[in-house]
Write a protein that holds these residues in place. Structure first.
Motif, PDB file in Angstrom:
ATOM      1  N   SER A  59       0.857  -1.154   0.078  1.00 14.07           N
ATOM      2  CA  SER A  59      -0.051  -0.006  -0.089  1.00 14.07           C
ATOM      3  C   SER A  59       0.838   1.213  -0.245  1.00 14.07           C
ATOM      4  N   MET A  60       1.961   1.059   0.680  1.00 15.48           N
ATOM      5  CA  MET A  60       2.803   2.269   0.617  1.00 15.48           C
ATOM      6  C   MET A  60       3.541   2.534  -0.691  1.00 15.48           C
ATOM      7  N   GLU A  61       3.763   1.409  -1.374  1.00 13.56           N
ATOM      8  CA  GLU A  61       4.115   1.750  -2.813  1.00 13.56           C
ATOM      9  C   GLU A  61       3.090   2.206  -3.757  1.00 13.56           C
ATOM     10  N   TYR A  62       1.964   1.963  -3.495  1.00 13.00           N
ATOM     11  CA  TYR A  62       0.804   2.355  -4.241  1.00 13.00           C
ATOM     12  C   TYR A  62       0.730   4.058  -3.985  1.00 13.00           C
ATOM     13  N   CYS A  63       0.874   4.500  -2.872  1.00 15.14           N
ATOM     14  CA  CYS A  63       0.846   5.908  -2.435  1.00 15.14           C
ATOM     15  C   CYS A  63       2.148   6.421  -3.082  1.00 15.14           C
ATOM     16  N   ARG A  64       3.206   5.873  -2.785  1.00 11.12           N
ATOM     17  CA  ARG A  64       4.353   6.715  -3.250  1.00 11.12           C
ATOM     18  C   ARG A  64       4.425   6.684  -4.775  1.00 11.12           C
ATOM     19  N   ILE A  65       3.910   5.950  -5.591  1.00 11.01           N
ATOM     20  CA  ILE A  65       3.636   6.174  -7.125  1.00 11.01           C
ATOM     21  C   ILE A  65       2.712   7.284  -7.468  1.00 11.01           C
ATOM     22  N   LEU A  66       1.648   7.322  -6.681  1.00 13.89           N
ATOM     23  CA  LEU A  66       0.914   8.318  -6.927  1.00 13.89           C
ATOM     24  C   LEU A  66       1.188   9.510  -6.526  1.00 13.89           C
ATOM     25  N   TYR A  67       1.952   9.769  -5.384  1.00 12.78           N
ATOM     26  CA  TYR A  67       2.404  10.989  -5.073  1.00 12.78           C
ATOM     27  C   TYR A  67       3.519  11.578  -5.949  1.00 12.78           C
ATOM     28  N   ASP A  68       4.286  10.382  -6.635  1.00  9.71           N
ATOM     29  CA  ASP A  68       5.327  11.163  -7.490  1.00  9.71           C
ATOM     30  C   ASP A  68       4.581  11.490  -8.868  1.00  9.71           C
ATOM     31  N   VAL A  69       3.619  10.962  -9.161  1.00  5.93           N
ATOM     32  CA  VAL A  69       3.241  11.334 -10.610  1.00  5.93           C
ATOM     33  C   VAL A  69       2.104  12.372 -10.535  1.00  5.93           C
ATOM     34  N   TYR A  70       1.371  12.240  -9.164  1.00  8.63           N
ATOM     35  CA  TYR A  70       0.311  13.264  -9.114  1.00  8.63           C
ATOM     36  C   TYR A  70       0.680  13.806  -7.598  1.00  8.63           C
ATOM     37  N   PRO A  71       1.486  15.094  -7.434  1.00 11.71           N
ATOM     38  CA  PRO A  71       1.706  15.687  -6.241  1.00 11.71           C
ATOM     39  C   PRO A  71       0.536  16.625  -5.790  1.00 11.71           C
ATOM     40  N   LEU A  72      -0.164  16.788  -6.598  1.00 13.32           N
ATOM     41  CA  LEU A  72      -1.494  17.534  -6.254  1.00 13.32           C
ATOM     42  C   LEU A  72      -2.874  16.993  -6.649  1.00 13.32           C
ATOM     43  N   LYS A  73      -3.909  17.031  -6.017  1.00 12.13           N
ATOM     44  CA  LYS A  73      -5.437  17.228  -6.316  1.00 12.13           C
ATOM     45  C   LYS A  73      -5.803  15.492  -6.439  1.00 12.13           C
ATOM     46  N   LYS A  74      -4.637  14.627  -5.838  1.00 13.48           N
ATOM     47  CA  LYS A  74      -4.962  13.221  -5.729  1.00 13.48           C
ATOM     48  C   LYS A  74      -4.690  12.763  -4.347  1.00 13.48           C
ATOM     49  N   LEU A  75      -5.816  12.496  -3.662  1.00 11.95           N
ATOM     50  CA  LEU A  75      -5.683  12.550  -2.059  1.00 11.95           C
ATOM     51  C   LEU A  75      -5.977  11.222  -1.707  1.00 11.95           C
ATOM     52  N   ILE A  76      -5.085  10.782  -0.565  1.00 11.24           N
ATOM     53  CA  ILE A  76      -5.416   9.392  -0.128  1.00 11.24           C
ATOM     54  C   ILE A  76      -5.700   9.624   1.685  1.00 11.24           C
ATOM     55  N   ASN A  77      -6.835   8.633   2.025  1.00  9.71           N
ATOM     56  CA  ASN A  77      -6.895   8.866   3.413  1.00  9.71           C
ATOM     57  C   ASN A  77      -6.717   7.307   3.815  1.00  9.71           C
ATOM     58  N   TYR A  78      -5.553   7.251   4.866  1.00  6.34           N
ATOM     59  CA  TYR A  78      -5.136   5.959   5.449  1.00  6.34           C
ATOM     60  C   TYR A  78      -5.733   5.451   6.569  1.00  6.34           C
ATOM     61  N   ILE A  79      -6.408   4.479   6.604  1.00  6.79           N
ATOM     62  CA  ILE A  79      -7.169   4.008   8.016  1.00  6.79           C
ATOM     63  C   ILE A  79      -6.808   2.290   8.039  1.00  6.79           C
ATOM     64  N   VAL A  80      -6.491   2.435   9.612  1.00  2.00           N
ATOM     65  CA  VAL A  80      -6.212   1.004  10.104  1.00  2.00           C
ATOM     66  C   VAL A  80      -7.355   0.671  10.909  1.00  2.00           C
ATOM     67  N   SER A  81      -7.962  -0.760  10.580  1.00  2.00           N
ATOM     68  CA  SER A  81      -9.026  -1.074  11.227  1.00  2.00           C
ATOM     69  C   SER A  81      -8.571  -2.454  12.363  1.00  2.00           C
ATOM     70  N   ASP A  82      -8.969  -2.338  13.407  1.00  5.86           N
ATOM     71  CA  ASP A  82      -8.859  -3.812  14.365  1.00  5.86           C
ATOM     72  C   ASP A  82     -10.249  -3.741  15.280  1.00  5.86           C
ATOM     73  N   SER A  83     -10.091  -3.297  16.546  1.00  7.79           N
ATOM     74  CA  SER A  83     -11.098  -3.187  17.533  1.00  7.79           C
ATOM     75  C   SER A  83     -12.194  -1.829  17.239  1.00  7.79           C
ATOM     76  N   GLU A  84     -11.298  -1.031  16.719  1.00 14.30           N
ATOM     77  CA  GLU A  84     -11.908   0.363  16.283  1.00 14.30           C
ATOM     78  C   GLU A  84     -11.019   0.780  14.995  1.00 14.30           C
ATOM     79  N   PHE A  85     -11.217   2.022  14.627  1.00 12.91           N
ATOM     80  CA  PHE A  85     -10.796   2.511  13.480  1.00 12.91           C
ATOM     81  C   PHE A  85      -9.758   3.591  13.887  1.00 12.91           C
ATOM     82  N   HIS A  86      -8.474   3.547  13.050  1.00  9.42           N
ATOM     83  CA  HIS A  86      -7.374   4.522  13.388  1.00  9.42           C
ATOM     84  C   HIS A  86      -7.302   5.184  12.046  1.00  9.42           C
TER      85      HIS A  86
END
Length: 714
Positions: A59-86
């Motif tokens: 998933s970090m590689e996915y984000c790195r490629i996206l930020y390299d090619v589209y530094p603006l206007k392409k946004l990512i919200n990263y969420i971790v889920s277990d007993s609750e969401f983070h």
């Protein structure tokens, strides 16, 4: 046109439950320095990553490629889920970086295997992802503020990518139903809020991760429309390198990226001191780069031609058997930017394997201010430089070079088309076509609204009708070069025909039938054909076929259009006896043509032979004339036996009478020669009607007239 596509907001949901701590069973060798290790040292045992580690890295590689090619206007919200969401970051632009995400993930830590799995679920993260998609980003807020009157153009669409270990297909359907219900609930809440926007479209991408060596419990499924607001697709992938490849393909599909592999990159290889004998050797490497698809726009326009025929020598080949990459060859780098070619586009790049040594050397080489030209590998001919790699402001760009005509030159001539130099475009007809389809401003009025269609839609419909069949080149059409077809061609493109228009079209068809009956010539192009072109029957067959094609494209307009087509079909279909007569006439014409050609050929041969004979006879006549001047005989003495007749005495036939046989010429010659051998009998000379008259002087002496029976009469 709605603003902000699905790729504007992407919510990553990574499962942090205890079962994600399970090993992926893909071993990683840590002790690779086998030759440098001393004796007695125990090698390090291989290790394997957990499912959580594989999911985070990919998933970090996915984000790195996206930020390299589209530094603006392409946004990512990263969420971790277990007993609750983070939620690890927000939609703000300053939170969009891999450094922020990696720091937050380090604080979260790996999943705890001892935790109760009943209390953990990925559903918490999916619900948080839907709520996050309803939040307005800075770019959406700016667009809504700018377009106050047309704020509905600002759409709220997004994508959710969930990395988890599902139990079964039923579990997957349960996750989809949860997302669907959450979207409906959040849309109701966002309807009366200024800080939230209802979701208009959401894409759910579920990636099921399972260890290597095990069978998957979840089947792959292509994109499926769950509802008008939600579409879902499922990917079942093994952990490790398979997961990395899958997310690499997904980032290309989601953000319209393409792959380029640069081959033959020269690189110095410096090995360890224990192998100094192989130090400073050179080798060629390949580096794969990702960038926007528009950098290969000209290549993908004719993609099937390049893949199958490889006409341009451009290699578009599958990489790792899963995706395609365009191969470009390294050229000698240029240090002076003034010498570089002009470019028509520049696109940011991102290395696929950023940590590999070839990728690191290439990026460092470019960041130091160097530029590299890339050429298309061709099987033959001169090289074609199509791209260039160069850095600007610390970012590397792939520049597209115009390898055909410069955009700075004068515009190309209209005679230079895509198929070569074409000089017979229908330029005059195209000017008339533009005049008939000019757009003019129409004020809004109740009349225009009552007509059914807006003026712009009516104009588009008219343009579509006029261009259904419109040949661009004069040599490709017959009916548009005939003045007799103009009335029908102008009327058939109308949306509906009146009764008068129908009569005009039928009259035009009857005029064409009359032209065919009179066997009038047609303006058929002979470009590319030998001789005089097709025969008259073939010309009319081509004309009728093209006319029928033109009318068929408009036959769905009204019933009268169909009647015009029926008239054409009825007029061009002839009775069987007439067709048979025409066939016999064509066969007779072919035979006469062949016979005429043979006669002309024989007459040419005979005339040549006759001229040769006359030349020889003329030479012989001159020789005999010289002998006759020397030997002058008396008129009573017979000519010598060996005396040959002169050419003037041979009565040669005139050329207009036709060819003369050799027997006739020889007989004439013998007759003239025999007449010179003795003095002719006097009775034969004075004969009347080939009969000699006896007792010529008897009538004068006795005054008697004798008849044929010998009796005398007074």
């Amino acid at each position: 046109m709605k603003m902000f596509s699905v790729s504007h907001k992407t919510a990553f949901v990574v499962d942090h439950c205890p079962y994600m701590a399970e090993s992926s069973r893909q071993q990683v060798e840590c002790d690779v320095l086998t030759k440098s290790r001393g004796q007695g040292m125990i090698p390090l045992a291989p290790v394997s990553k957990s499912l959580w580690t594989c999911a985070v890295e990919c998933s970090m590689e996915y984000c790195r490629i996206l930020y390299d090619v589209y530094p603006l206007k392409k946004l990512i919200n990263y969420i971790v889920s277990d007993s609750e969401f983070h939620i690890l970051n927000s939609w703000r632009q300053e939170d969009q970086s891999t450094h922020e995400l990696m720091s937050a993930l380090a604080a979260v830590g790996p999943p705890n295997p001892q935790e109760d799995p009943e209390c953990c679920s990925v559903l918490h993260g999916l619900v948080a992802a839907v709520e996050s998609l309803c939040k307005i980003t800075e770019y959406q807020h700016e667009a809504r503020t700018t377009l106050m009157d047309t704020a509905d153009r600002v759409a709220n669409r997004g994508r959710i990518i969930c990395l988890t270990n599902a139990k079964s297909d039923t579990h997957v359907r349960m996750l989809e139903d949860c997302v669907q219900e959450t979207i409906l609930e959040q849309n109701k809440m966002a309807a009366g809020s200024d800080r939230l926007m209802p979701i208009q479209q959401c894409e759910l991408v579920l990636v099921h991760i399972f260890p290597q060596g095990e069978d998957t419990l979840v089947s792959d499924r292509p994109k499926k429309e769950v509802s008008s607001l939600l579409t879902s697709q499922v990917h079942s992938v093994r952990a490790g390198r398979h997961l990395a490849t899958k997310l690499n393909i997904l980032v290309q599909q989601h953000f319209d990226l393409a792959s380029t592999t640069i081959t033959n990159i020269p690189m110095k290889v410096r090995l360890l001191s224990s192998e100094e004998q192989h130090a400073n050797t050179s080798a060629n490497y390949d580096v794969e780069l990702l960038h926007h698809r528009d950098a290969h726009l000209e290549f993908f326009k004719s993609g099937e031609v390049l893949r199958i025929n490889n006409n341009l020598g451009l290699a578009i080949k599958p990489l790792h058997g899963l995706k395609e990459t365009v191969t470009l060859k390294w050229c000698t780098p240029r240090t002076n930017s003034v010498e570089l070619h002009y470019c028509t586009g520049a696109y940011r790049i991102s290395p696929t394997d950023v940590n590999s040594r070839p990728s690191s050397c290439l990026t460092n080489f470019l960041l130091n201010g160097r530029s590299v030209l890339l050429e298309q590998p061709r099987k033959s001919g001169s090289k074609v430089i199509s791209h260039m790699l160069s850095s600007h402001g610390g970012e590397i760009f792939l520049h597209v070079l115009n390898s055909t005509r410069s955009t700075l030159e004068d515009p190309p001539s209209i005679s230079e088309g895509c198929g070569g130099r074409v000089t017979d475009y229908r330029i005059t007809d195209f000017g008339e076509f533009m005049r008939e389809n000019r757009l003019t401003p129409v004020p809004e009025s109740p009349d225009t609204e009552a007509s059914g269609k807006p003026p712009a839609e009516r104009a588009k419909a008219q343009l579509e009708r006029y261009t259904r069949y419109w040949p661009m080149i004069i040599s490709q059409t017959t009916i548009f070069n005939m003045q007799a077809v103009v009335p029908l061609a102008n009327l058939i493109v109308k949306e509906s025909l009146s009764e008068e228009d129908l009569l005009t079209c039928q009259k035009t068809v009857y005029n064409l039938v009359d032209m065919e009956r009179k066997n009038d010539p047609l303006p058929i192009s002979t470009v590319g054909s030998r001789g005089k072109g097709p025969k008259r029957d073939e010309q009319y067959r081509i004309m009728w076929n093209e006319l029928e094609t033109l009318v068929k494209t408009h036959v769905a307009g009204s019933e009268r259009h169909q009647r015009v087509l029926d008239c054409i079909i009825a007029c061009r279909s002839k009775p069987p006896e007439e067709e048979e007569r025409k066939k016999r006439g064509r066969k007779r014409e072919d035979k006469e043509d062949k016979a005429e050609k043979n006669i002309n050929k024989d007459s040419e041969d005979k005339s040549w032979q006759e001229s040769e004979r006359l030349k020889g006879a003329l030479e012989r006549g001159k020789e005999e004339q010289g002998e006759s001047e020397v030997i002058k005989d008396s008129p009573d003495s017979p000519e010598p036996l060996n005396k040959k007749p002169r050419l003037e005495e041979i009565q040669l036939p005139e050329k207009a009478k036709g060819p003369v046989s050799l027997l006739t010429m020889w007989t004439n010659r013998i007759t003239v020669a025999n007449s010179r051998k003795h003095q002719e009998f006097a009775g034969r000379i004075s004969s009347v009607n080939n009969k000699a008259e006896l007792y010529q002087h008897l009538k004068d002496e006795n005054g008697m007239d004798l008849h044929e029976n010998g009796k005398a009469t007074r």
